[in-house]
Design a protein around this motif. Structure first.
Motif, PDB file in Angstrom:
ATOM      1  N   TYR A  33      34.009  80.750  56.657  1.00 23.91           N
ATOM      2  CA  TYR A  33      33.778  79.314  56.694  1.00 23.91           C
ATOM      3  C   TYR A  33      32.794  78.921  57.783  1.00 23.91           C
ATOM      4  N   HIS A  37      33.878  73.010  56.333  1.00 26.79           N
ATOM      5  CA  HIS A  37      35.041  73.805  55.948  1.00 26.79           C
ATOM      6  C   HIS A  37      35.685  74.447  57.179  1.00 26.79           C
ATOM      7  N   ASP A  62      33.513  75.525  48.646  1.00 26.56           N
ATOM      8  CA  ASP A  62      33.523  76.941  49.012  1.00 26.56           C
ATOM      9  C   ASP A  62      33.522  77.789  47.746  1.00 26.56           C
ATOM     10  N   PRO A  68      36.086  70.361  51.783  1.00 23.42           N
ATOM     11  CA  PRO A  68      36.746  70.279  53.091  1.00 23.42           C
ATOM     12  C   PRO A  68      38.088  69.550  53.031  1.00 23.42           C
ATOM     13  N   VAL A  71      40.720  71.991  51.963  1.00 26.72           N
ATOM     14  CA  VAL A  71      40.999  72.908  53.074  1.00 26.72           C
ATOM     15  C   VAL A  71      41.861  72.216  54.122  1.00 26.72           C
TER      16      VAL A  71
END
Length: 228
Positions: A33, A37, A62, A68, A71
């Motif tokens: 990352y 991220h 990703d 994001p 995540v």
């Protein structure tokens, strides 16, 4: 004989039922990352805000299609989620397995993060996952009753039927263990007005499914709510 057939059917359904298909960031994902991220996973709001101010893409993906926001939801960083929302991130984005942040938090039994997402305007009504389900169905399957309470209050569809032909009510029975958490889940759904007569693909009602499994508390709940 009929009871044996129902029991066998229940075992087969349990074995063939939905698995948690969400894929959280792996150690190799995390190591790779960068940018938003990386900041989202670490909960580094200062770095996140600096990148956002510099024009970073709030909806960057990703290798698994996670933004994001996804995540940050996996990592349970509510402050990051709020910063991303303020910057215009899509709160209802789906990753590659068709999970949104609301469903991710629901499956994780994370009512705190879920509350944050819902308060910011994330939808509890989306059709998600390879099963064409909802966050409510997933939470009911797992017996996450506090999550179910929040989703019901947020207007989650009570009677959505997924592609296995199961509703939240049915999943709370056929994929649950009949214990206290699933009992509370079923009670919440019944009190909210979920349809207790919708059947599975074989025509079994929730009452029949609970009866054959010996889930006496669930049977009592269903009968008290008018199920037949």
């Amino acid at each position: 004989m009929r009871r044996r057939l129902f029991a066998l059917l229940g075992l087969l359904l349990l074995c063939a039922g939905p698995v948690v298909a969400q894929v959280a960031p792996s150690p190799s994902d995390v190591q790779a990352y960068e940018g938003l991220h990386k900041a989202a996973w670490r909960g580094d709001v200062a770095s996140l805000n600096a990148q956002l101010k510099a024009g970073a893409d709030t909806n960057a993906r990703d290798g698994h299609g996670r933004t994001p926001l996804h995540v940050a939801t996996f990592a349970q960083h509510g402050d990051v989620i709020r910063a991303l929302a303020q910057a215009g991130a899509n709160l209802d984005a789906m990753e590659d397995d068709r999970y949104d942040a609301v469903t991710i938090a629901s499956v994780a039994n994370d009512p705190v993060t879920l509350r944050t997402l819902l308060s910011l305007g994330a939808s509890a009504r989306q059709i998600t996952s390879r099963y064409d389900g909802t966050a409510l169905i997933a939470a009911s399957h797992l017996g996450h009753d506090e999550v179910v309470r929040q989703l019901v209050a947020a207007g989650a569809p009570l009677d959505h039927v997924n592609n296995l032909h199961w509703t939240a009510v049915i999943e709370s029975i056929v994929l649950g263990d009949g214990g206290p958490a699933h009992q509370r889940t079923l009670t919440l759904l019944a009190k909210a007005g979920a349809n207790l007569r919708l059947t599975d693909r074989e025509g079994n009602t929730p009452l029949q499914l609970a009866t054959v499994r010996g889930y006496t508390a669930m049977v009592a709940t269903l009968k008290a709510a008018g199920a037949r």
